[in-house]
Every structure is written in C-alpha cells, then in structure tokens.
Design a protein around this motif. Structure first.
Motif, PDB file in Angstrom:
ATOM      1  N   LYS A   1      44.089  29.886  42.676  1.00 10.29           N
ATOM      2  CA  LYS A   1      44.464  31.195  43.190  1.00 10.29           C
ATOM      3  C   LYS A   1      45.047  32.023  42.059  1.00 10.29           C
ATOM      4  O   LYS A   1      45.505  31.483  41.034  1.00 10.29           O
ATOM      5  N   THR A   2      45.026  33.340  42.234  1.00 13.53           N
ATOM      6  CA  THR A   2      45.562  34.241  41.223  1.00 13.53           C
ATOM      7  C   THR A   2      46.115  35.484  41.906  1.00 13.53           C
ATOM      8  O   THR A   2      45.597  35.914  42.940  1.00 13.53           O
ATOM      9  N   SER A   3      47.162  36.046  41.318  1.00 10.27           N
ATOM     10  CA  SER A   3      47.718  37.301  41.819  1.00 10.27           C
ATOM     11  C   SER A   3      47.451  38.440  40.833  1.00 10.27           C
ATOM     12  O   SER A   3      48.105  39.483  40.900  1.00 10.27           O
ATOM     13  N   ASN A   4      46.484  38.257  39.933  1.00 13.58           N
ATOM     14  CA  ASN A   4      46.142  39.287  38.955  1.00 13.58           C
ATOM     15  C   ASN A   4      45.809  40.604  39.663  1.00 13.58           C
ATOM     16  O   ASN A   4      45.047  40.635  40.629  1.00 13.58           O
ATOM     17  N   HIS A   5      46.391  41.697  39.185  1.00 11.81           N
ATOM     18  CA  HIS A   5      46.240  43.000  39.846  1.00 11.81           C
ATOM     19  C   HIS A   5      44.779  43.429  39.931  1.00 11.81           C
ATOM     20  O   HIS A   5      44.322  43.923  40.973  1.00 11.81           O
ATOM     21  N   HIS A   6      44.018  43.253  38.852  1.00 13.80           N
ATOM     22  CA  HIS A   6      42.620  43.694  38.830  1.00 13.80           C
ATOM     23  C   HIS A   6      41.787  42.899  39.840  1.00 13.80           C
ATOM     24  O   HIS A   6      40.911  43.460  40.512  1.00 13.80           O
ATOM     25  N   ILE A   7      42.036  41.601  39.957  1.00 11.59           N
ATOM     26  CA  ILE A   7      41.270  40.775  40.897  1.00 11.59           C
ATOM     27  C   ILE A   7      41.638  41.135  42.332  1.00 11.59           C
ATOM     28  O   ILE A   7      40.782  41.175  43.217  1.00 11.59           O
ATOM     29  N   ARG A   8      42.927  41.441  42.562  1.00  8.34           N
ATOM     30  CA  ARG A   8      43.313  41.891  43.908  1.00  8.34           C
ATOM     31  C   ARG A   8      42.671  43.231  44.246  1.00  8.34           C
ATOM     32  O   ARG A   8      42.315  43.491  45.400  1.00  8.34           O
ATOM     33  N   GLU A   9      42.489  44.091  43.242  1.00  6.91           N
ATOM     34  CA  GLU A   9      41.802  45.366  43.476  1.00  6.91           C
ATOM     35  C   GLU A   9      40.364  45.140  43.928  1.00  6.91           C
ATOM     36  O   GLU A   9      39.860  45.831  44.820  1.00  6.91           O
ATOM     37  N   VAL A  10      39.678  44.161  43.321  1.00  4.66           N
ATOM     38  CA  VAL A  10      38.292  43.872  43.690  1.00  4.66           C
ATOM     39  C   VAL A  10      38.208  43.355  45.123  1.00  4.66           C
ATOM     40  O   VAL A  10      37.270  43.665  45.862  1.00  4.66           O
ATOM     41  N   ALA A  11      39.198  42.566  45.540  1.00 10.04           N
ATOM     42  CA  ALA A  11      39.214  42.058  46.909  1.00 10.04           C
ATOM     43  C   ALA A  11      39.269  43.201  47.914  1.00 10.04           C
ATOM     44  O   ALA A  11      38.746  43.102  49.022  1.00 10.04           O
ATOM     45  N   VAL A  12      39.876  44.329  47.509  1.00  9.53           N
ATOM     46  CA  VAL A  12      39.975  45.485  48.401  1.00  9.53           C
ATOM     47  C   VAL A  12      38.751  46.399  48.266  1.00  9.53           C
ATOM     48  O   VAL A  12      38.145  46.805  49.264  1.00  9.53           O
ATOM     49  N   SER A  13      38.370  46.727  47.020  1.00  8.56           N
ATOM     50  CA  SER A  13      37.316  47.726  46.796  1.00  8.56           C
ATOM     51  C   SER A  13      35.921  47.142  46.689  1.00  8.56           C
ATOM     52  O   SER A  13      34.929  47.837  46.927  1.00  8.56           O
ATOM     53  N   GLY A  14      35.798  45.854  46.298  1.00 11.03           N
ATOM     54  CA  GLY A  14      34.486  45.239  46.128  1.00 11.03           C
ATOM     55  C   GLY A  14      33.851  45.490  44.778  1.00 11.03           C
ATOM     56  O   GLY A  14      32.704  45.117  44.554  1.00 11.03           O
ATOM     57  N   SER A  15      34.596  46.096  43.833  1.00  9.37           N
ATOM     58  CA  SER A  15      34.004  46.421  42.541  1.00  9.37           C
ATOM     59  C   SER A  15      35.055  46.368  41.441  1.00  9.37           C
ATOM     60  O   SER A  15      36.222  46.713  41.667  1.00  9.37           O
ATOM     61  N   PHE A  16      34.626  45.936  40.244  1.00  7.27           N
ATOM     62  CA  PHE A  16      35.492  45.978  39.067  1.00  7.27           C
ATOM     63  C   PHE A  16      35.444  47.385  38.476  1.00  7.27           C
ATOM     64  O   PHE A  16      35.035  47.590  37.330  1.00  7.27           O
ATOM     65  N   GLY A  17      35.882  48.360  39.239  1.00  7.82           N
ATOM     66  CA  GLY A  17      35.806  49.747  38.790  1.00  7.82           C
ATOM     67  C   GLY A  17      36.650  50.025  37.568  1.00  7.82           C
ATOM     68  O   GLY A  17      36.341  50.920  36.776  1.00  7.82           O
ATOM     69  N   ASN A  18      37.744  49.272  37.384  1.00  3.61           N
ATOM     70  CA  ASN A  18      38.613  49.459  36.223  1.00  3.61           C
ATOM     71  C   ASN A  18      38.337  48.440  35.126  1.00  3.61           C
ATOM     72  O   ASN A  18      39.145  48.251  34.223  1.00  3.61           O
ATOM     73  N   GLY A  19      37.164  47.784  35.204  1.00  3.48           N
ATOM     74  CA  GLY A  19      36.780  46.838  34.170  1.00  3.48           C
ATOM     75  C   GLY A  19      37.193  45.412  34.478  1.00  3.48           C
ATOM     76  O   GLY A  19      38.104  45.166  35.261  1.00  3.48           O
ATOM     77  N   ASN A  20      36.483  44.475  33.859  1.00  2.00           N
ATOM     78  CA  ASN A  20      36.747  43.051  34.016  1.00  2.00           C
ATOM     79  C   ASN A  20      36.995  42.457  32.638  1.00  2.00           C
ATOM     80  O   ASN A  20      36.405  42.894  31.651  1.00  2.00           O
ATOM     81  N   SER A  21      37.858  41.488  32.534  1.00  2.80           N
ATOM     82  CA  SER A  21      38.222  40.911  31.249  1.00  2.80           C
ATOM     83  C   SER A  21      38.459  39.413  31.413  1.00  2.80           C
ATOM     84  O   SER A  21      38.954  38.983  32.462  1.00  2.80           O
ATOM     85  N   PRO A  22      38.139  38.586  30.409  1.00  3.81           N
ATOM     86  CA  PRO A  22      38.432  37.158  30.494  1.00  3.81           C
ATOM     87  C   PRO A  22      39.905  36.866  30.780  1.00  3.81           C
ATOM     88  O   PRO A  22      40.228  35.903  31.478  1.00  3.81           O
ATOM     89  N   SER A  23      40.798  37.732  30.270  1.00  3.90           N
ATOM     90  CA  SER A  23      42.230  37.492  30.472  1.00  3.90           C
ATOM     91  C   SER A  23      42.644  37.650  31.932  1.00  3.90           C
ATOM     92  O   SER A  23      43.695  37.141  32.340  1.00  3.90           O
ATOM     93  N   HIS A  24      41.825  38.376  32.723  1.00  2.00           N
ATOM     94  CA  HIS A  24      42.119  38.465  34.157  1.00  2.00           C
ATOM     95  C   HIS A  24      42.007  37.083  34.807  1.00  2.00           C
ATOM     96  O   HIS A  24      42.664  36.825  35.822  1.00  2.00           O
ATOM     97  N   TRP A  25      41.173  36.210  34.226  1.00  2.00           N
ATOM     98  CA  TRP A  25      40.858  34.930  34.851  1.00  2.00           C
ATOM     99  C   TRP A  25      41.541  33.731  34.183  1.00  2.00           C
ATOM    100  O   TRP A  25      41.976  32.810  34.873  1.00  2.00           O
ATOM    101  N   ASN A  26      41.610  33.737  32.844  1.00  3.39           N
ATOM    102  CA  ASN A  26      42.097  32.523  32.171  1.00  3.39           C
ATOM    103  C   ASN A  26      43.614  32.489  31.973  1.00  3.39           C
ATOM    104  O   ASN A  26      44.136  31.568  31.351  1.00  3.39           O
TER     105      ASN A  26
END
Length: 230
Positions: free
Chosen positions: A45-70
């Motif tokens: 599980k992760t509480s990363n802000h960008h990943i939580r945004e995707v859960a709501v919007s369905g898109s990486f509109g603000n970009g995706n980065s390896p650091s969001h995940w690792n």
C-alpha cells in the motif's frame, strides 16, 4: 470498483462513480496481484499523493515518476515481489489500467487494448494469466460530535422579604430541569466501501450498495465486492 466478477477488467476510478474530487478523499491505495508465470506476490500500500490522485481521477495528469512507487510504500501480507522497490520506469499514458510502473524485466500491467497482463514479470511475447486488485481506503465524512454539552445552571432567585421583617431571606433551590442533550446529526446507514461491509460481517463476495460521498448529490452505487482475496 468492479461492477461484475466476470469481465477481464473494469478500469474504474472514484471520481465519476461516486463523486470524489480530491486526493484528500483517499487515505491510501492498496495493490495486489498474482500471476501464472511465477510464485511471487505483489501486495503493498502507499499514501503517495500522486497515486491517490489517480485513484480519484483515473489519470496521471500531473505526471508519473519511479519515486512515486519505489519510496514511501508499505509491504503487506505475503508480499514477495521485486516491485515496487525495483521500479525504475513509470508511464503517464493512462491510469492504473495498462502499464503503470516497472523495472528491469518486471512490470505491473493490467490488460488493456495496448498491454498484456504482467505481475512482477515482463515478456513481450507472453500474455500471462494474472489477477490484479487495486483498493482504496477512504478518508470518510466528518462525523458530528457525540458528546453532550453540559446543561446550563439555573441562577437561584432570592425570596422577597416581608415589609416588617429584617432578616435576609434564604434563596430557594433551583427547580429548572437540565436541558436535554442534542442528538448527533443523522448520517447515512449505507456503508461507503466494501471494507465497511467486511467490518459488518459480510464475508461472501457479491454485489453491494455503496453510498456516494456525503454532500455529492449522487445516488448510491451497486458494486461488486470481492471479500475472499487477500
């Protein structure tokens, strides 16, 4: 939020389905997958802000980065995969459907019209059988306070003195009844997630009614809840 157990994928997100609009509506996102190609399990599980945004919007509109995940992720029960720690590549082409993140010969990819299914593996010529899940834990509405305020104190009044007497009259005891405590504001009795149904003792998978976010103006939704997967 799959609506049926039979399709190969559903690719839903919260925004249009239940009226959620912000990453602040989600506390964290949980990922789980198994594949026929190997025995490793992705479960974190992760509480990363960008990943939580995707859960709501369905898109990486603000970009995706390896650091969001690792970084900033937490391993859950039976996690044994290389991902997400091994993530060196991240795709912004969609949301959680298709290819989201991966590394050297390992990917997370939910099957779509452009991608094979991958769970901690990678091969351009093998479409492995896999089972992917993505859950969210909602922040939930703010509840009305349940503690009752203290009752106001009645001020005693002095008894009038007789015109011919000089002693001071003793005050009478207060007779006012304490004010009744207000009840908490009513809230919807319909659970807001599959997790709440599990807490209420529903352990068999099926279609359940999920309430829309308070104040959204949207009707309740019928969704399929998988109660049996880890």
């Amino acid at each position: 939020l799959p609506t049926s157990p039979t399709p190969g994928s559903s690719h839903w997100h919260l925004g249009p389905a239940l009226g959620y609009t912000s990453a602040d509506d989600v506390l964290d996102v949980r990922f789980h997958c198994k594949a026929s190609y190997h025995s490793r399990v992705v479960h974190f599980k992760t509480s990363n802000h960008h990943i939580r945004e995707v859960a709501v919007s369905g898109s990486f509109g603000n970009g995706n980065s390896p650091s969001h995940w690792n970084t900033g992720w937490t391993a859950l029960t039976n996690h044994s995969a290389y991902l997400p720690a091994a993530t060196t590549i991240a795709s912004s082409s969609g949301g959680f459907d298709g290819y989201s993140f991966g590394g050297n010969h390992v990917q997370w990819a939910i099957p779509s019209s452009y991608y094979f299914s991958h769970c901690d593996d990678w091969d351009l010529y093998i479409d492995v059988t896999s089972h992917h899940h993505v859950w969210v834990r909602l922040a939930g509405p703010t509840r009305a306070p349940t503690s009752a305020p203290t009752s106001p104190t009645t001020t005693p009044t002095a008894a009038p003195t007789s015109p011919t007497s000089t002693p001071t009259a003793t005050p009478t005891a207060p007779t006012g009844s304490p004010t009744a405590a207000p009840t908490a504001s009513p809230t919807s009795n319909t659970p807001a997630s599959c997790t709440e149904y599990m807490y209420l003792g529903h352990m068999t998978s099926g279609v359940f009614t999920i309430s829309a976010k308070n104040g959204s103006g949207l009707p309740d939704q019928s969704v399929y809840c998988d109660m049996e997967e880890d």
